[in-house]
Design a protein around this motif. Structure first.
Motif, short mmCIF file in Angstrom:
data_model
loop_
_atom_site.label_atom_id
_atom_site.label_comp_id
_atom_site.label_asym_id
_atom_site.label_seq_id
_atom_site.Cartn_x
_atom_site.Cartn_y
_atom_site.Cartn_z
N TRP A 28 0.80 -1.34 0.18
CA TRP A 28 -0.12 0.14 0.16
C TRP A 28 0.95 1.45 -0.09
CZ3 TRP A 28 -4.72 0.00 -1.46
CH2 TRP A 28 -5.33 -1.34 -1.48
N TYR A 32 0.20 3.90 -2.93
CA TYR A 32 -0.08 5.54 -2.97
C TYR A 32 0.98 6.44 -3.29
CZ TYR A 32 -4.43 3.97 -0.58
OH TYR A 32 -5.44 3.58 -0.01
N ASN A 37 -4.78 4.82 -6.28
CA ASN A 37 -5.57 5.26 -5.27
C ASN A 37 -6.21 3.96 -4.41
OD1 ASN A 37 -7.58 3.72 -6.67
ND2 ASN A 37 -7.75 5.45 -8.20
N SER A 38 -7.26 4.41 -3.87
CA SER A 38 -8.00 3.41 -2.96
C SER A 38 -8.60 2.35 -3.59
CB SER A 38 -8.69 3.81 -1.70
OG SER A 38 -7.79 4.94 -0.99
N ASP A 73 -6.67 7.11 0.52
CA ASP A 73 -6.66 8.26 -0.15
C ASP A 73 -7.85 9.42 0.05
OD1 ASP A 73 -9.05 7.56 -1.66
OD2 ASP A 73 -7.62 7.30 -3.37
N ALA A 94 -0.70 7.62 2.29
CA ALA A 94 -2.04 7.91 2.22
C ALA A 94 -2.28 8.98 3.23
CB ALA A 94 -2.68 6.62 2.61
#
Length: 220
Positions: A28, A32, A37-38, A73, A94
């Motif tokens: 992750w 980011y 993105n998420s 995000d 993030a």
């Protein structure tokens, strides 16, 4: 003979892919940091759907404070109506994205997960986070902090299964988290299960594998 050699190479390649190790934090942070993105669940109709359910719950239950574990995000948060919000994440990238995105909003605070010191909120959230926790110790820590940090309610939006045949070697791992709650959180009741309005369709890849699970703390 050449065909057999080629087949063996493909077989070895597939096994290598399936057996590769992916570290949750590393994945992750890189995602980011590189502009990712998420994911689709935090955008479009899925984001609107989640926001509608949670905003209504917050209003109907007079929720004054919300803590989210796995804020990502912040795109999902942009649709939220919370009086006071604290967002935690394991990714520093993030957190920085969210701090910049909501820098003029004094009702929102963002912190690294490892800075959590035991503060509590009326409602805690885990939105499509659980099936991204690949390591068992991270899953257990997430569940513990999610329930221990709430005074009244917990809302989880996730799959609830231990079937992982389709996710070996990916950044996803399903957990049957309701079993964990039943075994470890005796002072909490599951008060509502809301099936997803947009269930996942394997043929098209549309929809989501997650449902809403709402827990309330038992007041003695």
């Amino acid at each position: 003979m050449k065909r057999n050699t080629f087949s063996r190479k493909i077989y070895k390649l597939k096994n290598k892919i399936l057996k590769r190790k992916i570290d949750t934090l590393d994945y992750w942070e890189k995602r980011y940091s590189s502009g990712g993105n998420s994911g689709v669940g935090s955008y479009g109709k899925m984001a609107l759907y989640k926001a509608k359910i949670i905003n209504q719950f917050v209003k109907e239950n007079s929720i004054q404070s919300v803590t989210e574990f796995g804020c990502g995000d912040g795109n999902q948060l942009g649709l939220a109506n919370y009086p006071k919000y604290v967002g935690f994440d394991i990714s520093e990238a993030a957190i920085n994205i969210c701090k910049n995105k909501f820098k003029s909003d004094a009702t929102k605070t963002f912190r690294m997960l490892n800075t959590y010191k035991g503060d509590q909120a009326d409602l805690t959230l885990s939105l499509e986070v659980i099936f991204h926790l690949l390591e068992e110790n991270l899953f257990i820590k997430h569940m513990q902090v999610l329930f221990n940090s709430s005074k009244k309610f917990v809302i989880i939006f996730s799959s609830n299964s231990d079937d992982n045949k389709d996710y070996v070697g990916t950044h996803m791992r399903q957990w049957r988290f309701t079993d964990w709650v039943d075994q470890n959180q005796n002072d909490w009741n599951l008060i509502e299960h809301i099936p997803n309005k947009y269930p996942y369709k394997k043929k098209t890849g549309e929809g989501s594998i997650s449902d809403f699970y709402i827990y309330r703390k038992i007041v003695v």
